[in-house]
Scaffold this active site. Structure first.
Site, PDB file in Angstrom:
ATOM      1  N   LYS A 175     -10.546   1.569  49.727  1.00 42.85           N
ATOM      2  CA  LYS A 175     -10.941   0.037  49.447  1.00 42.85           C
ATOM      3  C   LYS A 175     -11.635  -0.619  50.463  1.00 42.85           C
ATOM      4  O   LYS A 175     -10.773  -0.977  51.472  1.00 42.85           O
ATOM      5  CB  LYS A 175      -9.827  -0.781  48.535  1.00 42.85           C
ATOM      6  CG  LYS A 175     -10.429  -1.562  47.482  1.00 42.85           C
ATOM      7  CD  LYS A 175     -11.381  -2.895  48.017  1.00 42.85           C
ATOM      8  CE  LYS A 175     -10.462  -3.957  48.875  1.00 42.85           C
ATOM      9  NZ  LYS A 175     -11.600  -4.671  49.315  1.00 42.85           N
ATOM     10  N   GLY A 227      -5.318  -5.604  57.876  1.00 42.04           N
ATOM     11  CA  GLY A 227      -5.947  -6.842  57.213  1.00 42.04           C
ATOM     12  C   GLY A 227      -5.082  -7.732  57.985  1.00 42.04           C
ATOM     13  O   GLY A 227      -4.194  -7.735  58.728  1.00 42.04           O
ATOM     14  N   SER A 228      -5.191  -9.196  57.391  1.00 42.83           N
ATOM     15  CA  SER A 228      -4.421 -10.260  57.723  1.00 42.83           C
ATOM     16  C   SER A 228      -2.861 -10.039  57.480  1.00 42.83           C
ATOM     17  O   SER A 228      -2.524  -9.525  56.271  1.00 42.83           O
ATOM     18  CB  SER A 228      -4.874 -11.634  57.011  1.00 42.83           C
ATOM     19  OG  SER A 228      -4.919 -11.224  55.702  1.00 42.83           O
ATOM     20  N   THR A 229      -2.010 -11.007  58.245  1.00 45.03           N
ATOM     21  CA  THR A 229      -0.653 -10.980  58.016  1.00 45.03           C
ATOM     22  C   THR A 229      -0.270 -11.587  56.499  1.00 45.03           C
ATOM     23  O   THR A 229       0.608 -11.001  55.829  1.00 45.03           O
ATOM     24  CB  THR A 229      -0.104 -11.846  59.113  1.00 45.03           C
ATOM     25  OG1 THR A 229      -0.305 -11.093  60.138  1.00 45.03           O
ATOM     26  CG2 THR A 229       1.370 -11.796  59.059  1.00 45.03           C
ATOM     27  N   GLY A 232      -1.186  -8.693  54.118  1.00 46.06           N
ATOM     28  CA  GLY A 232      -0.058  -7.728  54.483  1.00 46.06           C
ATOM     29  C   GLY A 232       1.246  -7.968  53.732  1.00 46.06           C
ATOM     30  O   GLY A 232       1.903  -7.146  53.225  1.00 46.06           O
ATOM     31  N   GLU A 249      -1.056  -2.576  59.256  1.00 46.94           N
ATOM     32  CA  GLU A 249      -1.721  -3.171  60.682  1.00 46.94           C
ATOM     33  C   GLU A 249      -2.058  -4.488  60.659  1.00 46.94           C
ATOM     34  O   GLU A 249      -3.088  -4.697  59.845  1.00 46.94           O
ATOM     35  CB  GLU A 249      -2.673  -2.124  61.189  1.00 46.94           C
ATOM     36  CG  GLU A 249      -2.306  -0.639  61.251  1.00 46.94           C
ATOM     37  CD  GLU A 249      -1.581  -0.715  62.756  1.00 46.94           C
ATOM     38  OE1 GLU A 249      -1.056  -1.538  63.437  1.00 46.94           O
ATOM     39  OE2 GLU A 249      -0.994   0.512  62.744  1.00 46.94           O
ATOM     40  N   CYS A 283      -7.975  -7.451  66.388  1.00 47.23           N
ATOM     41  CA  CYS A 283      -6.615  -7.686  66.186  1.00 47.23           C
ATOM     42  C   CYS A 283      -5.708  -7.763  67.541  1.00 47.23           C
ATOM     43  O   CYS A 283      -4.797  -8.586  67.829  1.00 47.23           O
ATOM     44  CB  CYS A 283      -5.967  -6.824  65.251  1.00 47.23           C
ATOM     45  SG  CYS A 283      -6.302  -4.847  65.570  1.00 47.23           S
ATOM     46  N   GLU A 382      -3.843 -16.774  64.972  1.00 47.92           N
ATOM     47  CA  GLU A 382      -4.828 -15.878  65.175  1.00 47.92           C
ATOM     48  C   GLU A 382      -6.302 -16.399  64.865  1.00 47.92           C
ATOM     49  O   GLU A 382      -6.537 -16.963  63.752  1.00 47.92           O
ATOM     50  CB  GLU A 382      -4.690 -14.424  64.377  1.00 47.92           C
ATOM     51  CG  GLU A 382      -5.739 -13.627  64.899  1.00 47.92           C
ATOM     52  CD  GLU A 382      -5.695 -12.214  63.911  1.00 47.92           C
ATOM     53  OE1 GLU A 382      -5.402 -12.365  62.762  1.00 47.92           O
ATOM     54  OE2 GLU A 382      -5.474 -11.118  64.526  1.00 47.92           O
TER      55      GLU A 382
END
Ligand code: NAD
Length: 480
Positions: A175, A227-229, A232, A249, A283, A382
């Site tokens: 995806k 992707g983003s926290t 995730g 990650e 990142c 971030e």
């Protein structure tokens, strides 16, 4: 560049019509022009892709050497399209072309060959003396893997997962991010041209809904996510409920510690590459720059001089250091952080605005904040844009404490003329990876984060573990 218009999706080794009529347009961030289109997959398309991946389980029955042969053909095919693929990524998400040439096709084909070779040499069935006889420990693929990736390094982040999964004998449903879906389709074309068996690689364009459907699907045995926290965490929660293995990650806010003996001008290229790479959309960027109080004013001036000399513009131009941000939304987010930094009392020493000479495209000037305290939002969150915060410290113990005072732990750097000193500091930082006088990711070593930066490791031999599980076959009474 000709537009890439797709009216079908790559499932089961063929380009097939999707079940939905929804489409997404890809817009070049440097020109704000539409450069392509794909369908958006609905739940039925995800079902179909997972079924195709499941039906392709014969991939696991091939020997590792047979898989390696096919994977090597896939690598050759990626090399063949390298120029087009690198240009596509630069166009669709704004990566400067000089970086694109190092971070896309070459990373992809290198990793495909690397994992093909690892699989060839793996001990798939190892017999060992057990408590009550001999036990065979077999390595088996986990099954169908759902791979969900972001837009910032769309090809390398995909290939930090895909080759390890393929080498392990897994089949995949990818995806991609909506912003970079066209380059993902080019990968599908390369797989087909290389003769990767039908269903081993499937690509399902779409956004969060498509990602959620993949995570949710009972036919998917493992999720590999970058992707983003926030996303995730949501995926991990769902996978926890489903008892589905997941690797994550996620975001970062790494520290670059400049020691009092560092010569920053001797490593300008490395410094820029580790702090502002990909226009800050990385990142692992060391966006918190920690400078000793004894040299603070001098270092702020040096960093300001380095950053203000960077060329912002068309990502396809060789001389460009900083391209546009990926979307207008991303630029607004970065501008909000710049406003927040100003509001908290930090001082802009260069940048801070949209470049006056670029009327089209989502550009922002690379920006340096001085007088930053580690408690400010610009030092804690971030930003994912070209914004550095220079934070003063007293001694190295304080620098280490500031570096570790973060909810993230993905990367970091130290700048020193004494390598041993750099190593000592590296050992003290709570992080998954770290660079001394630069940050060049070693594709043969494990990569990943601690704290809110992720779970699990990719790359290196360790990167294959997430796609394998063990089966112990007890041969009670037999001795080796
Ligand atoms: P994102 O989390 O918004 O999206 C990542 C991917 O997940 C996209 O394909 C998106 O469509 C999909 N997605 C979104 N919501 C979902 C949901 N609810 N369920 C399933 N899938 C969903 O991230 P982004 O904005 O595309 O990328 C930037 C982020 O990625 C940054 O936070 C960055 O730090 C992180 N990142 C981490 C690494 C790493 O290796 N640690 C590398 C690159 C980027």
């Amino acid at each position: 560049m000709t537009k890439r218009i797709y009216d079908s999706i790559f499932v089961g080794g063929e380009w097939v019509a999707p079940q939905t009529s929804d489409t997404l347009s890809v817009v070049a961030p440097a020109t704000e022009e539409v450069i392509g289109q794909t369908p958006i997959c609905g739940a039925e398309d995800i079902d179909r892709a997972v079924a195709a991946a499941d039906a392709a389980r014969g991939w696991a029955q091939l020997s590792a050497a047979e898989r390696a042969e096919i994977m090597n053909r896939f690598a050759d095919e990626i090399d063949r399209i390298a120029t087009d693929l690198d240009t596509q990524v630069s166009t669709e998400m704004g990566m400067p072309i000089t970086l694109s040439r190092m971070a896309n096709a070459v990373v992809a084909s290198t990793l495909v060959r690397y994992y093909a070779e690892l699989a060839r040499n793996l001990d798939w069935e190892a017999s060992r003396p057990g408590m009550l006889g001999t036990t065979m420990v077999r390595r088996e693929p986990v099954g169908v893997v759902g791979i969900i990736v972001p837009w910032n390094f769309p090809v390398s982040l995909l290939f930090m997962k895909l080759p390890a999964a393929l080498a392990a004998g897994c089949t995949t449903v990818i995806k991609p991010s909506p912003e970079t879906v066209l380059s993902a389709n080019m990968i599908a074309e390369a797989a087909a041209a290389a003769g990767v068996p039908a269903g081993v690689i499937n690509v399902v364009p779409g956004g969060a809904d498509a990602g959620e459907a993949l995570v949710e699907h009972r036919g998917v045995q493992k999720i590999a996510f970058t992707g983003s926290t926030g996303v995730g965490r949501a995926i991990a929660a769902r996978c926890g409920d489903l008892l589905k293995p997941v690797t994550l990650e996620l975001g970062g806010k790494s520290a670059g510690i400049i020691c009092d003996d560092a010569d920053l001008f001797a490593s300008v290229e490395q410094f820029v590459a580790s702090t502002l790479v990909n226009t800050g959309q990385a990142c692992y960027a060391s966006t918190r720059v920690l400078a000793p109080r004894s040299r603070y004013a001098e270092l702020v001036d040096a960093i300001t001089a380095i950053v203000s000399s960077l060329q912002v513009g068309d990502p396809l131009q060789e001389a460009t250091h900083m391209g546009p941000l990926v979307t207008g939304r991303q630029r607004e987010r970065v501008e909000n952080y710049i406003a927040s930094g100003r509001a908290s009392g930090a001082r802009v020493t260069t940048g801070g605005s949209r470049p006056a000479d670029l009327s089209r495209g989502w550009f922002i000037e690379p920006t340096v904040f001085a007088d930053v305290d580690n408690s400010m939002p610009i030092a804690r969150e971030e930003i994912f844009g070209p914004v550095l915060s220079v934070i003063p410290y007293g001694d190295i113990d304080e620098a280490v404490a500031i570096a570790n005072d973060s909810e993230f732990g993905l990367a970091g750097t130290v700048w020193t003329s004494d390598e041993q000193r750099g190593l000592d500091i590296a050992r003290r930082i709570q992080t998954g990876t770290f660079g001394i006088n630069g940050y060049l990711m070693d594709l043969w070593a494990p990569f990943g984060g601690v704290k809110n930066s992720g779970l699990g490791r990719e790359l290196g031999p360790e990167g294959m573990e997430a796609y394998l599980r063990t089966k112990s076959i007890y041969r009670t009474g037999t001795q080796q």
